[in-house]
Design a protein around this motif. Structure first.
Motif, short mmCIF file in Angstrom:
data_model
loop_
_atom_site.label_atom_id
_atom_site.label_comp_id
_atom_site.label_asym_id
_atom_site.label_seq_id
_atom_site.Cartn_x
_atom_site.Cartn_y
_atom_site.Cartn_z
N LEU A 197 0.83 -1.21 0.00
CA LEU A 197 0.00 0.00 0.00
C LEU A 197 0.86 1.25 0.00
N GLN A 198 2.02 1.15 0.63
CA GLN A 198 2.93 2.30 0.66
C GLN A 198 3.55 2.57 -0.70
N MET A 199 3.44 1.59 -1.61
CA MET A 199 3.94 1.81 -2.96
C MET A 199 3.14 2.88 -3.69
N ILE A 200 1.88 3.03 -3.33
CA ILE A 200 0.99 3.93 -4.07
C ILE A 200 1.48 5.38 -4.02
N PRO A 201 1.72 5.95 -2.82
CA PRO A 201 2.22 7.34 -2.81
C PRO A 201 3.59 7.49 -3.45
N VAL A 202 4.43 6.46 -3.33
CA VAL A 202 5.76 6.52 -3.96
C VAL A 202 5.63 6.59 -5.47
N LEU A 203 4.80 5.71 -6.03
CA LEU A 203 4.60 5.71 -7.48
C LEU A 203 3.92 7.00 -7.95
N PHE A 204 3.04 7.53 -7.12
CA PHE A 204 2.40 8.80 -7.45
C PHE A 204 3.44 9.92 -7.54
N PHE A 205 4.36 9.94 -6.58
CA PHE A 205 5.43 10.95 -6.59
C PHE A 205 6.34 10.76 -7.80
N ILE A 206 6.65 9.51 -8.13
CA ILE A 206 7.48 9.24 -9.30
C ILE A 206 6.78 9.70 -10.58
N SER A 207 5.47 9.46 -10.64
CA SER A 207 4.71 9.88 -11.82
C SER A 207 4.78 11.39 -11.99
N LEU A 208 4.75 12.12 -10.89
CA LEU A 208 4.83 13.58 -10.96
C LEU A 208 6.19 14.03 -11.48
N ILE A 209 7.25 13.36 -10.99
CA ILE A 209 8.60 13.70 -11.44
C ILE A 209 8.75 13.41 -12.93
N VAL A 210 8.28 12.25 -13.37
CA VAL A 210 8.38 11.89 -14.79
C VAL A 210 7.60 12.87 -15.64
N PHE A 211 6.39 13.21 -15.21
CA PHE A 211 5.55 14.14 -15.95
C PHE A 211 6.25 15.49 -16.13
N VAL A 212 6.87 15.98 -15.06
CA VAL A 212 7.55 17.28 -15.13
C VAL A 212 8.80 17.19 -16.00
N LEU A 213 9.59 16.13 -15.81
CA LEU A 213 10.84 16.01 -16.56
C LEU A 213 10.61 15.92 -18.06
N VAL A 214 9.56 15.22 -18.46
CA VAL A 214 9.26 15.08 -19.89
C VAL A 214 9.00 16.45 -20.51
N ARG A 215 8.41 17.34 -19.73
CA ARG A 215 8.05 18.65 -20.28
C ARG A 215 9.16 19.68 -20.16
N VAL A 216 10.10 19.49 -19.23
CA VAL A 216 11.20 20.45 -19.12
C VAL A 216 12.37 20.09 -20.03
N THR A 217 12.36 18.88 -20.57
CA THR A 217 13.45 18.49 -21.47
C THR A 217 13.28 19.06 -22.87
N GLY A 218 12.14 19.70 -23.13
CA GLY A 218 11.91 20.28 -24.45
C GLY A 218 10.49 20.05 -24.91
N ASP A 219 10.13 20.71 -25.97
CA ASP A 219 8.80 20.58 -26.52
C ASP A 219 8.67 19.21 -27.18
N PRO A 220 7.78 18.33 -26.68
CA PRO A 220 7.65 17.00 -27.28
C PRO A 220 7.30 17.05 -28.76
N VAL A 221 6.49 18.02 -29.15
CA VAL A 221 6.10 18.14 -30.55
C VAL A 221 7.31 18.45 -31.42
N ALA A 222 8.14 19.38 -30.97
CA ALA A 222 9.33 19.75 -31.73
C ALA A 222 10.32 18.58 -31.81
N LEU A 223 10.37 17.77 -30.75
CA LEU A 223 11.28 16.64 -30.74
C LEU A 223 10.81 15.52 -31.65
N MET A 224 9.51 15.37 -31.78
CA MET A 224 8.96 14.25 -32.54
C MET A 224 8.85 14.55 -34.03
N LEU A 225 8.64 15.80 -34.39
CA LEU A 225 8.46 16.15 -35.80
C LEU A 225 9.78 16.56 -36.44
#
Length: 305
Positions: free
Chosen positions: A10-38
């Protein structure tokens, strides 16, 4: 025990939630996904269409909610490089990484346990000096250098083993040795340190005074009581090997999770990076829970509440 395991998961849930937030932020600060994909030749209409298709035109909190809802269902997006769902691609690479991690860990244990015990028993002798020196050297050597040297010697010069790829047991030898050297060096020093402390305990002297064979005193009484720190290191190293052998898998073109991560980062394939981070996080957390259960087996005095 069952309550402890349930509570740990059960303690995994908040940990994974926090990791999801970090991943979500990092994906967007590394650059514009649209510009990277096109490609650079893409028109403004193409950019707008892809932005809408990816949901990047929505507010950040809405994007995060959509991301969480999809991740719970195992949907981390589609890899634009492979044209497939990201999670199945990550899971396909896990067996190769697991195979390499198990081989490296077994080899490290076979080397470290006898050398660590022998070094402790023969403290301050020439054998102890040699083992300690080799351990320091093994820990200091970078994996990429060790891998290249092994390739030059056994593949290029002697022609005994294949250079790269995954196939039979011969393909596994060099990458497993490359990873095992550093692990064995660290574990040897840890086992030696623990054994030196335990061999000076009163109950060890009592066992010796009773005339118990020295091999039983060292192997049964001393070594088992010194295993808990070693198990901790093994657990952390093993879970790290599954998702963290980036350099070794790249050097030997081993088709594992580490190589997939390197390729995906180079290609800015964030869907795979997101899925891989979540899978590695789950493996690490599950490994820590399993380690706690092994503690109870090694030392029945440990209680979980």
């Amino acid at each position: 025990m069952a309550k402890y395991v349930a509570k740990s998961f059960l303690q995994m849930i908040p940990v994974l939630f926090f990791i999801s937030l970090i991943v979500f932020v990092l994906v967007r600060v590394t650059g514009d996904p649209v510009a990277l994909m096109l490609p650079e030749t893409a028109t403004e209409e193409d950019r707008q269409a892809l932005t809408v298709a990816l949901g990047l035109d929505k507010p950040l909190y809405t994007q995060y909610a959509i991301f969480i809802a999809s991740a719970v269902q195992g949907d981390f997006g589609t890899s634009f490089h492979y044209g497939q769902s990201a999670l199945p691609l990550v899971l396909e690479r896990l067996p190769a990484s697991f195979e390499l991690a198990v081989a490296a860990m077994l080899l490290a244990v076979l080397i470290a346990v006898p050398l660590g015990i022998w070094s402790a028993v023969k403290r301050n002798t020439f054998a102890d000096l040699i083992i300690s020196g080799v351990s320091v050297l093994g820990k200091a050597m970078p994996n990429f250098w060790m891998g290249i040297m092994l390739i030059l010697l056994f593949s290029v010069t002697l022609g005994f083993l294949p250079v790269s790829g995954r196939g039979g047991i011969t393909h596994l030898v060099l990458p497993a040795i490359t990873l095992a050297v550093g692990l064995a060096a660290q574990m040897t020093r840890l086992i030696r340190s623990n054994m030196l402390e335990i061999l000076n305990q009163d109950y060890i002297r009592t066992a010796r005074s009773k005339g118990i064979l020295e091999i039983l005193v060292v192997g049964k009484h001393a070594f088992r009581n010194g295993l808990i720190p070693v198990v901790t290191v093994m657990s952390l190293q093993f879970t790290g090997l599954i998702g963290g052998t980036l350099i070794t898998e790249t050097v030997f073109a081993w088709p594992g999770l580490g190589q997939l991560l390197v390729t995906s980062v180079n290609n800015h394939d964030m869907a795979i990076v997101q899925a891989a981070v979540f899978v590695i996080a789950i493996i690490v957390i599950a490994g820590n829970i399993l380690t706690d259960l092994v503690y109870r087996f090694l030392d029945p005095r440990i209680k979980y509440s």
